[in-house]
Enzyme design. Sequence first.
Site, short mmCIF file in Angstrom:
data_model
loop_
_atom_site.label_atom_id
_atom_site.label_comp_id
_atom_site.label_asym_id
_atom_site.label_seq_id
_atom_site.Cartn_x
_atom_site.Cartn_y
_atom_site.Cartn_z
N ASN A 41 0.84 -1.20 0.00
CA ASN A 41 0.00 0.00 0.00
C ASN A 41 0.87 1.25 0.00
OD1 ASN A 41 0.55 -0.96 2.67
ND2 ASN A 41 -1.09 0.26 3.54
N GLU A 43 0.32 5.17 0.73
CA GLU A 43 -0.61 6.19 1.25
C GLU A 43 -0.21 7.58 0.77
OE1 GLU A 43 -0.94 5.42 5.49
OE2 GLU A 43 -2.20 3.68 5.08
N CYS A 52 -4.18 0.82 -2.49
CA CYS A 52 -4.05 -0.45 -1.75
C CYS A 52 -3.00 -1.33 -2.42
CB CYS A 52 -5.37 -1.20 -1.74
SG CYS A 52 -6.67 -0.39 -0.83
N GLU A 54 -3.24 -4.33 -3.35
CA GLU A 54 -3.80 -5.14 -4.44
C GLU A 54 -3.78 -4.36 -5.76
OE1 GLU A 54 -5.01 -4.58 -1.40
OE2 GLU A 54 -6.38 -6.16 -0.73
N CYS A 85 -10.79 -4.23 -0.48
CA CYS A 85 -11.83 -3.20 -0.44
C CYS A 85 -12.63 -3.20 -1.74
CB CYS A 85 -11.20 -1.82 -0.18
SG CYS A 85 -10.41 -1.10 -1.64
N CYS A 88 -10.69 -2.16 -4.94
CA CYS A 88 -9.80 -3.20 -5.45
C CYS A 88 -10.59 -4.33 -6.12
CB CYS A 88 -8.92 -3.75 -4.33
SG CYS A 88 -7.65 -2.57 -3.82
N1 THU Z 1 -5.23 -1.59 2.57
C1 THU Z 1 -4.70 -2.35 1.57
O1 THU Z 1 -3.65 -2.02 1.00
N2 THU Z 1 -5.35 -3.48 1.22
C2 THU Z 1 -6.43 -3.99 1.87
O2 THU Z 1 -6.96 -5.03 1.48
C3 THU Z 1 -6.95 -3.29 3.05
C4 THU Z 1 -6.49 -1.89 3.20
C5 THU Z 1 -4.50 -0.39 3.01
C6 THU Z 1 -5.07 0.92 2.58
C7 THU Z 1 -4.51 1.85 3.66
O3 THU Z 1 -3.21 2.25 3.30
C8 THU Z 1 -4.41 0.97 4.88
O4 THU Z 1 -4.44 -0.36 4.42
C9 THU Z 1 -5.50 1.20 5.90
O5 THU Z 1 -6.75 1.03 5.34
#
Ligand code: THU
Length: 133
Positions: A41, A43, A52, A54, A85, A88
């Site tokens: 991920n 941010e 994310c 994925e 999510c 994704c």
């Molecule tokens: N996140 C992902 O990368 N994949 C998921 O399946 C769940 C959430 C990340 C997004 C964000 O950076 C952090 O997790 C908190 O939601």
Amino acid sequence: MKNDLREAAAKARLRAYAPYSGFLVGAALRLKSGTVVSGCNVENVSYGLTMCAERVCVGKAIDQGEKAFQALAIVADTDTPVVPCGACRQVLAEFAPKLVITSWTLTGESKEFSLNDLFPLPNLGIPQVPRGT
Ligand code: THU
């Protein structure tokens, strides 16, 4: 076979850029060619622009010229395995609506999902235009 995908996701997780949530996620996508691409991920200070793990995998696969996805692994530090999510699910369904997804906790608990169950009615009926050069 399954373990290499999990390991690639676990390694990618450690590269996550998650200074706002502190929640590190790794993912790894096996392409039909056998190649594995990983993602973490990423941010952003404008929180909603976060990518994310994925979706980062999907971008990397497409940039490698590969659209045929076979399996996805996700690794995160949770009590129960995370599920992708909605954003994704939509992006993954574009290429592999029946993708098999295995999600792992750091302690080795796992759950397997079919994207078909998580996202049962993808809008794939929109005609595509011929590819430009
Ligand atoms: N996140 C992902 O990368 N994949 C998921 O399946 C769940 C959430 C990340 C997004 C964000 O950076 C952090 O997790 C908190 O939601």
